[in-house]
Design an enzyme around this catalytic site. Structure first.
Site, PDB file in Angstrom:
ATOM      1  N   THR A  27      -5.186  35.384  78.514  1.00 36.38           N
ATOM      2  CA  THR A  27      -3.936  35.814  77.900  1.00 36.38           C
ATOM      3  C   THR A  27      -2.823  34.681  77.927  1.00 36.38           C
ATOM      4  OG1 THR A  27      -2.317  37.563  77.596  1.00 36.38           O
ATOM      5  CG2 THR A  27      -2.805  37.380  79.676  1.00 36.38           C
ATOM      6  N   ASN A  41       8.741  35.566  63.415  1.00 35.37           N
ATOM      7  CA  ASN A  41       8.234  34.286  63.331  1.00 35.37           C
ATOM      8  C   ASN A  41       9.148  33.328  62.596  1.00 35.37           C
ATOM      9  OD1 ASN A  41       5.613  33.968  65.233  1.00 35.37           O
ATOM     10  ND2 ASN A  41       5.662  36.018  64.357  1.00 35.37           N
ATOM     11  N   GLU A  99       4.181  41.469  68.329  1.00 35.43           N
ATOM     12  CA  GLU A  99       5.624  41.147  67.383  1.00 35.43           C
ATOM     13  C   GLU A  99       5.485  42.250  65.952  1.00 35.43           C
ATOM     14  OE1 GLU A  99       6.264  36.550  68.771  1.00 35.43           O
ATOM     15  OE2 GLU A  99       5.189  36.992  66.941  1.00 35.43           O
ATOM     16  N   LYS A 103       2.679  38.251  80.040  1.00 39.06           N
ATOM     17  CA  LYS A 103       3.546  38.134  78.798  1.00 39.06           C
ATOM     18  C   LYS A 103       2.682  37.643  77.554  1.00 39.06           C
ATOM     19  CE  LYS A 103       5.307  35.099  76.934  1.00 39.06           C
ATOM     20  NZ  LYS A 103       4.935  34.210  75.708  1.00 39.06           N
ATOM     21  N   THR A 156      15.535  29.531  65.319  1.00 37.18           N
ATOM     22  CA  THR A 156      16.822  29.787  64.651  1.00 37.18           C
ATOM     23  C   THR A 156      17.781  30.417  65.576  1.00 37.18           C
ATOM     24  OG1 THR A 156      16.345  31.594  63.330  1.00 37.18           O
ATOM     25  CG2 THR A 156      16.072  29.458  62.247  1.00 37.18           C
TER      26      THR A 156
END
Length: 405
Positions: free
Chosen positions: A179, A400, A276, A168, A405
């Site tokens: 990793t 990010n 991302e 992951k 939130t």
């Protein structure tokens, strides 16, 4: 592909996420050899500290992994929480707590909800299944958009051997050991010293050669477990024995190393592909350096330049940004007239400036692809390095900014 001697379970523990599995339990058969690499971040997470301690004390029988909470930056309480989880599993399985290796991934600086995690352990034990690899790969995800799993098979000592691994990671990726989290198992018989050497070599060429955003995590860990259930003559490290190694043993060890390298490379590429907000996979290939360290220094400078990474996202062949990164990489006595810079096979820079044959549309065509290479020949030696990276997009900032939130 299942690995004999390994069972996995993925269950919901509501550690951070709701309505999804976020706790993984991996059972290793008795007698399994384990090797591992861990982050070198000074603020290493509590589970990293505990896993290191346990790995030197006992042969592991269980890997306990949670997503959603890193248990990092949590001081003495974090260490006690990690140990409490190991103790809870040891009571249920009648083994020594040191035979449990804990791992965590997620938000830093929040205490681990131990009660929720331990409450889910009976369900995890009941769900153990040798077919649990895919479910486990999904359960350890955080900002990942897809699971990462790879498998290889080869023949050793006349026996078919399997290697399967999951990983992951999508952000906070610039490994300094391995990793983010990776768990690999094989049914091959391998001595512990040999297993560690094989893992270290595989990690150096794969997980340690990727970067998404230049950040090294507090929780990075990679584990390789060898159950020995395949029944092959144990692979051994020639440097750890006084006896002569036969040609067959050498050949089989090389074959195992090659399979492990290939599996780790596939997982590492999958991590960068899933970076991302990433839209491009870019291989930075540095050649003609004086040393491999020098080559990696240049690769790192290019990969971690926000200007280069945003140009990649825009598919803009703004080669001046690459040239500037090479120039500020800190190489002594760099002769810029000898430096050549390419996008795939398109030569952009030579003789200290723009190559006379370069056409903007050729560079644009390369940059428009979702996978390509940036090549730099330094003209000062024979060493090289390769680093996989990705672009930096609007979505990286959004993901990010919204992470807590």
């Amino acid at each position: 592909m299942n690995v004999t001697g390994v069972r996995l379970a993925a269950v919901p523990a509501a550690i951070r996420y709701r309505d999804r599995d976020d706790l993984v339990l991996i059972e290793l058969a008795e007698g399994t050899a384990c090797a591992a690499t861990f982050t070198r971040n000074a603020f290493c997470a509590a589970p990293v500290t505990v896993a290191r301690e346990h790995l030197t004390a006992e042969a592991p029988r269980w890997l306990l992994i949670n997503a959603g909470n890193a248990n990092a930056g949590t001081g003495a309480r974090g260490l006690e929480d990690a140990r409490a989880c190991c103790r809870a599993l040891s009571v249920l399985t009648s083994i020594n707590p040191a035979q449990v290796l804990p791992f965590s991934t997620g938000v830093i600086g929040e205490y681990l909800p131990v009660e929720r995690l331990t409450a889910a352990l009976p369900q995890a034990l009941a769900a153990l299944d040798e077919n649990g690899w895919d479910a486990a790969a999904r359960a350890i995800m955080t900002t990942d958009t897809r699971p990462k799993i790879a498998t290889r098979q080869l023949m050793l000592g006349g026996q078919q051997v399997t290697l399967t691994g999951i990983a992951k990671g999508a952000g906070m990726i610039r490994p300094d050991m391995a990793t983010m989290l990776a768990f690999i198992a094989t049914d091959a018989a391998v001595t512990p010293a040999c297993l560690q050497r094989c893992l270290t070599q595989a990690v150096d060429g794969s997980f340690n050669a990727i970067s998404i955003d230049g950040d090294t995590s507090t929780n990075d860990a990679c584990v390789l477990a060898a159950t020995g259930a395949a029944g092959n003559p144990p692979l051994d490290d020639p440097s750890s024995t006084d006896r002569e190694t036969t040609d067959l043993e050498t050949t089989e060890l090389k074959a195992f190393q090659q399979a492990l390298n290939s599996l780790c490379d596939e997982l590492a590429r999958a991590i960068v592909r899933d970076g991302e907000g990433a839209t491009k996979l870019v291989s930075i290939e540095i050649g003609e350096a004086r040393t491999a360290t020098e080559a990696r220094q240049v690769a790192d400078t290019i990969a971690h330049s926000p200007l280069v990474k945003t140009a990649l996202f825009a598919s803009d062949p703004n080669w001046g940004r690459i040239l500037a990164a090479v120039g500020r990489a800190g190489l002594e006595d760099l002769d810029i007239d000898k430096v050549r810079i390419r996008l795939d096979d398109v030569l952009i820079v030579s003789g200290g400036g723009r190559d006379p044959g370069y056409q903007e549309q050729a560079g644009q065509a390369v940059m428009a692809k979702d996978s390509f290479s940036i090549g730099v020949d330094l003209g000062r030696g024979r060493s090289s390095a390769r680093l996989l990276t990705c672009d930096l997009s609007y979505d990286y900032v959004r993901i990010n900014a919204e992470y807590r939130t």
